[in-house]
Design an enzyme around this catalytic site. Structure first.
Site, short mmCIF file in Angstrom:
data_model
loop_
_atom_site.label_atom_id
_atom_site.label_comp_id
_atom_site.label_asym_id
_atom_site.label_seq_id
_atom_site.Cartn_x
_atom_site.Cartn_y
_atom_site.Cartn_z
N GLY A 112 0.89 -1.30 0.09
CA GLY A 112 -0.17 0.12 -0.04
C GLY A 112 1.02 1.21 0.04
O GLY A 112 2.11 1.04 0.01
N GLY A 115 3.41 1.31 3.24
CA GLY A 115 4.43 0.30 3.10
C GLY A 115 5.45 0.79 2.01
O GLY A 115 6.70 0.56 2.25
N LYS A 295 -7.08 7.85 16.90
CA LYS A 295 -7.21 9.19 16.04
C LYS A 295 -7.88 8.96 14.73
O LYS A 295 -8.25 9.97 14.16
CB LYS A 295 -5.58 9.24 16.06
CG LYS A 295 -4.75 8.53 15.11
CD LYS A 295 -4.64 8.95 13.55
CE LYS A 295 -3.96 7.88 12.96
NZ LYS A 295 -3.74 8.12 11.54
N THR A 352 -4.16 14.10 11.19
CA THR A 352 -5.21 13.43 10.56
C THR A 352 -6.62 14.25 10.53
O THR A 352 -7.45 13.85 9.50
CB THR A 352 -5.30 11.93 11.32
OG1 THR A 352 -4.18 11.53 11.54
CG2 THR A 352 -6.35 10.97 10.65
N ASN A 360 -9.32 9.00 6.43
CA ASN A 360 -10.46 8.90 7.47
C ASN A 360 -11.12 10.11 7.53
O ASN A 360 -12.70 10.16 7.51
CB ASN A 360 -9.90 8.32 8.83
CG ASN A 360 -9.28 7.04 8.82
OD1 ASN A 360 -10.00 6.21 9.03
ND2 ASN A 360 -8.05 6.88 9.01
#
Length: 436
Positions: A112, A115, A295, A352, A360
């Site tokens: 991904g 990674g 988170k 985030t 997210n």
């Protein structure tokens, strides 16, 4: 200074004026006036003279420091900076490099975005090091080996020549000194069980995955050793503010490695740290993992606030409340409050929740704009861990008897049992309590 804050009235008396007042007039707290003739405003008509006691109009900024004080301030700042630089150089001169020198091979599990970014980062640390990526997509595997690109996630970023890819677990893991685990949490157990026979029992696993397993509520520090059937499998959690794209572009950031084994944490610090990536160490594995998992759920809530156009005040209020909820749960589970205010907590939460690169948060924005969760997830080519983690968070909160209104609301929205608008109304109607 107090005297100068009170009105001061000084009169130069006309010589022909006589007072019939038999009492002496006292002016408390007045500054002592020099015993020379006063030239001040008169009772008589005429142009008033400037008072030596009151500030006069001037082109000079009253907040501007005098040249002497400016020089002193600059000197203090310069000395403090020079001390910091000397300490840094002294520390670097003593820093060990033996871990990097003796590391021959690193394996990365998962192809991904993060990674891939970490594979490129490690490969750039030493050209002679072999970095092998274990990926399941044959097309990604060919793209990396033939063109040195991960066409799926980084089509414009060329990977170092020493990064290779394979779909064979035995080949990838053979002779590895370190393993970077970048498989999403919800798929990690089945994936690890499938490769367990090829994993050396002493191979250190550096977990890049953030989240909680939905049905078992386990963290990666529990999933990895149990899936590999080796309770002594060396484990390190890596977390902090680190978008994959910025890591690929070598922009400065900092992360934390957490392990119960202090020596192992320092070894991984040596392996990963460089001029654009600072690595701190911690022994608070629980705090680092819980902050990293929760988170993602908070980021969905932040996205909902943005999608509903509730404003900056609402955003700040929500994130502050969410940080408190994460701290409450983490400390009940044995984590340290200081961890939640560090890189893996506040650092990662701010990144985030406030930046639209977050998967997210993008989920939350679309939910707040009125889209259905099923449509959002079907249109994404990456996993938003917060969606599945939300349900696990509520189960943990109940287990440890912690009230988490914001994160509970997110879980209810994920289950389609609460609309974002209704959630906001309910949260704003909660009892007014003392802040803790």
């Amino acid at each position: 200074m107090e005297a100068l804050l009170e009105p001061v009235f000084v009169f130069k008396l006309n010589p022909s004026f006589t007072s019939k007042n038999p009492y002496t007039v006292h002016f408390p707290n007045l500054p002592k006036i020099p015993s020379k003739p006063l030239v001040v405003a008169t009772c008589c008509a005429g142009t008033p003279s400037p008072s030596p006691l009151l500030p006069q109009d001037s082109d000079q900024n009253p907040l501007q420091l005098s040249p002497d004080r400016t020089r002193d301030r600059r000197k203090v700042a310069r000395i403090a900076w020079e001390k910091l630089v000397r300490w840094s150089r002294s520390w670097r001169s003593k820093a060990k490099t033996d871990v990097l020198e003796r590391t021959k091979k690193v394996v990365v599990l998962g192809g991904g975005s993060f990674g891939t970014a970490m594979a490129a980062h490690v490969a750039n640390r030493k050209a002679q090091m072999e970095v092998s990526m274990l990926v399941r997509d044959p097309a990604v595997c060919r793209s990396i080996n033939e063109n040195h690109f991960n066409y799926k996630y980084f089509p414009e970023h060329k990977l170092p020549e020493n990064v290779t890819a394979t779909s064979d677990a035995k080949t990838a893991l053979l002779g590895a000194d370190y393993c970077l685990h970048a498989v999403p949490v919800q798929f990690s157990t089945s994936f690890l069980e499938g490769i367990a026979e090829h994993v050396d029992p002493g191979l250190p696993f550096i977990s890049l995955s953030k989240g909680l397993e939905l049905n078992t509520l386990r963290m990666m520090s529990q999933i990895i050793p149990q899936a590999l059937k080796n309770p002594r499998q060396p484990f390190i959690a890596l977390s902090g503010p680190s978008f994959a794209l910025e890591l690929m572009n070598k922009l400065p950031t900092a992360m934390v490695v957490a392990s119960k084994d202090k020596k192992l944490a320092h070894a991984v610090q040596q392996l990963l740290s460089c001029s654009h990536l600072r690595i701190s160490t911690s022994r608070d594995v629980t705090g680092v993992e819980i902050a990293g998992a929760l988170k993602n759920v908070l980021a969905i809530a932040a996205g909902i606030v943005e999608g509903m156009n509730l404003g900056n005040n609402s955003m700040a209020t929500l994130v502050a409340q969410g940080c408190s909820e994460i701290r409450w749960l983490a400390t009940k589970m044995g984590g340290k409050p200081a961890t939640i205010t560090g890189l893996s907590g506040t650092g990662d939460i701010m990144l985030t929740c406030f930046v639209n690169l977050s998967r997210n948060k993008r989920v939350g924005v679309r939910l707040g704009s009125g889209e259905k969760l099923e449509d959002i997830l079907s249109s994404m080519n990456q996993v938003a861990e917060g969606v599945s983690t939300a349900g696990a968070v509520i189960a943990l909160a109940q287990k440890y008897n912690v009230k988490m209104p914001v994160l509970t609301a997110v879980a209810r929205i994920m289950d389609s049992e609460l609309t974002p608008k209704k959630a906001v109304l309910e949260l704003m109607s909660l009892p007014q309590v003392e802040e803790v």
